[in-house]
Enzyme design. Structure first.
Site, PDB file in Angstrom:
ATOM      1  N   TRP A 236       0.810  -1.221   0.000  1.00 49.78           N
ATOM      2  CA  TRP A 236       0.000   0.000   0.000  1.00 49.78           C
ATOM      3  C   TRP A 236       0.836   1.260   0.000  1.00 49.78           C
ATOM      4  O   TRP A 236       0.535   2.213  -0.730  1.00 49.78           O
ATOM      5  CB  TRP A 236      -1.021  -0.034   1.146  1.00 49.78           C
TER       6      TRP A 236
ATOM      7  N   ASP B 249      -1.221   6.511   6.648  1.00 49.60           N
ATOM      8  CA  ASP B 249      -2.299   5.677   6.103  1.00 49.60           C
ATOM      9  C   ASP B 249      -2.604   4.639   7.185  1.00 49.60           C
ATOM     10  O   ASP B 249      -1.861   3.682   7.370  1.00 49.60           O
ATOM     11  CB  ASP B 249      -1.843   4.998   4.805  1.00 49.60           C
TER      12      ASP B 249
ATOM     13  N   LYS C 144     -12.436  -1.651   7.119  1.00 52.93           N
ATOM     14  CA  LYS C 144     -11.733  -2.671   7.912  1.00 52.93           C
ATOM     15  C   LYS C 144     -12.136  -2.569   9.383  1.00 52.93           C
ATOM     16  O   LYS C 144     -12.648  -3.504   9.969  1.00 52.93           O
ATOM     17  CB  LYS C 144     -10.228  -2.527   7.728  1.00 52.93           C
TER      18      LYS C 144
HETATM   19  C1  LIG Z   1      -3.318   0.094   4.105  1.00 57.25           C
HETATM   20  C2  LIG Z   1      -4.251   0.314   2.953  1.00 57.25           C
HETATM   21  N1  LIG Z   1      -4.171   1.471   2.276  1.00 57.25           N
HETATM   22  C3  LIG Z   1      -4.975   1.721   1.248  1.00 57.25           C
HETATM   23  C4  LIG Z   1      -5.919   0.812   0.819  1.00 57.25           C
HETATM   24  C5  LIG Z   1      -6.809   1.144  -0.355  1.00 57.25           C
HETATM   25  O1  LIG Z   1      -8.107   1.368   0.096  1.00 57.25           O
HETATM   26  P1  LIG Z   1      -9.337   1.633  -0.900  1.00 57.25           P
HETATM   27  O2  LIG Z   1      -9.609   0.355  -1.610  1.00 57.25           O
HETATM   28  O3  LIG Z   1     -10.443   2.079  -0.007  1.00 57.25           O
HETATM   29  O4  LIG Z   1      -8.924   2.719  -1.833  1.00 57.25           O
HETATM   30  C6  LIG Z   1      -6.042  -0.397   1.485  1.00 57.25           C
HETATM   31  C7  LIG Z   1      -7.049  -1.393   1.062  1.00 57.25           C
HETATM   32  O5  LIG Z   1      -7.059  -2.535   1.420  1.00 57.25           O
HETATM   33  C8  LIG Z   1      -5.183  -0.652   2.578  1.00 57.25           C
HETATM   34  O6  LIG Z   1      -5.259  -1.811   3.255  1.00 57.25           O
END
Ligand SMILES: Cc1ncc(COP(=O)(O)O)c(C=O)c1O
Length: 366
Positions: free
Chosen positions: A106, A176, A200
């Protein structure tokens, strides 16, 4: 016990939601708060919805221990939209630089996407060790006075989690927290932005929570398109466009559940630590069968990742687990293996059931 109706659902997200919250949604679905319609069917400008919005914001502030120093926004576009919105808003001019810690899938994606918006430096990368470890603040390569330092507190796919907040004097941290938001206390005074998609720990997909320190709002240039400008959303009370009303309602219910039923973030952190320990203990005791991915000191309390010695054993493990009502344990398609996501709403009994299954699988197959 997992029941015929509900399994223990270890999905990484969208993820399990507390049963009490689901029951309340069910109860209120046809007639929310006496208004003769569901929360999904009333105007976002109605008094009933504004009350929900204010309550969700207050709940998040209470849980995080913040007051007027920060704004709380409820936006759409997932965490992904934040990958570009953050540098677009926080870089002070075209010569400014920001620093990124790349510790898993991520933060890698965030780093790559940010590069399209300005000058982005790599402060540290865990790629060479397949993202099983994390840096200390002394390991970081930082230019003078970066606009911000970006990191992901928990890497959902690799299962590594920072155990303590960083402190880099005078540099705002941007976190994040998508997969560990509201799962433990966080030092908000060291953070410029903490953000998380809700699906989550905090609600359903479709709403992203952004907590931003007020002084950083002066960095958002008027030339940014409306939706991409944090200042617009603050000025419009998260109602620049029609907000994700149902999602915000669920976030509010989850905040209330955390405050009233679970006792707040310090208590839920203890609960989460206990659950994670159950699984890591069995991984350590049976390490010829369950090969943990993360280095021990960086193990995630939210996403427990491990491999079995062969694809065949992994398939058997997943199949037999599902038969016992332990579902969605397959690792992310990019890394394989097993991932047990044990967010706030995963009950202790669910983790005990998984631990017991792992024990008996080990006995039968070793
Ligand atoms: C740590 C993290 N950041 C970003 C995201 C991306 O999230 P989204 O699908 O809501 O854009 C996720 C999705 O699983 C994630 O686990």
């Amino acid at each position: 016990m997992a029941t015929e109706e509900r399994t223990y659902n270890f999905s990484a997200g969208p993820a399990t939601i507390p049963v009490q919250v689901l029951e309340q949604i069910q109860q209120e679905l046809l007639n929310f708060n006496g208004c003769g319609a569901s929360i999904m069917e009333i105007s976002h400008r109605s008094a009933q919805f504004i009350e929900v919005l204010d309550s969700a914001r207050a709940g998040i502030k209470q849980l995080l221990g913040i007051d007027d120093s920060h704004e709380v926004l409820f936006l759409q576009g997932g965490s992904r939209l934040q990958f570009s919105m953050i540098p677009m808003n926080l870089l002070r001019d075209e010569n400014d630089r920001a620093a990124y810690i790349v510790s898993g899938t991520w933060s890698s994606k965030a780093f790559e996407e940010a590069k399209g918006t300005g000058n982005i430096d790599l402060a540290w990368s865990g790629k060479d060790s397949n993202f099983n470890t994390l840096p200390a603040s002394t390991d970081l390569a930082l230019a003078d006075d970066p606009a911000f330092l970006y990191y992901a507190s928990n890497e959902t796919i690799h299962g590594v989690q920072f155990q303590e907040d960083f402190h880099i004097a005078s540099t705002p941290l941007v976190c994040d927290a998508s997969s560990d938001f509201l799962s433990r206390p966080i030092k908000m005074e060291q953070h410029g932005i903490v953000y998380a998609c809700a699906q989550k720990n905090a609600g359903p997909s479709g709403v992203t929570i952004i907590v931003i320190r007020k002084d950083l709002l002066t960095r958002s240039q008027a030339s940014l398109p409306g939706y991409l400008n944090y200042k617009t959303h603050v000025e419009q009370n998260s109602m620049f466009n029609t907000p994700p009303t149902f999602g915000i309602y669920v976030v509010d219910l989850i905040c209330k559940w955390l405050i009233n039923e679970m006792g707040g973030l310090a208590q839920i952190a203890d609960y989460n630590n206990d659950k994670a320990t159950l699984l890591y203990d069995i991984i350590d005791q049976c390490d010829d069968m369950f090969i943990g991915h993360a280095e021990k000191q960086f193990r995630s309390k939210m996403n427990v990742t491990f491999n079995l010695p062969s694809e065949e054993l992994t398939s058997q493990f997943l199949e037999q687990a599902a038969k016992q009502g332990l579902t969605s344990l397959k690792g992310h398609r990019s890394v394989g293996g097993v991932r047990a996501s044990i967010y706030n709403a995963m009950p202790h009994e669910g983790v005990v059931a998984l631990r017991d299954f792992m024990k008996s699988f080990y006995t039968q197959n070793s």
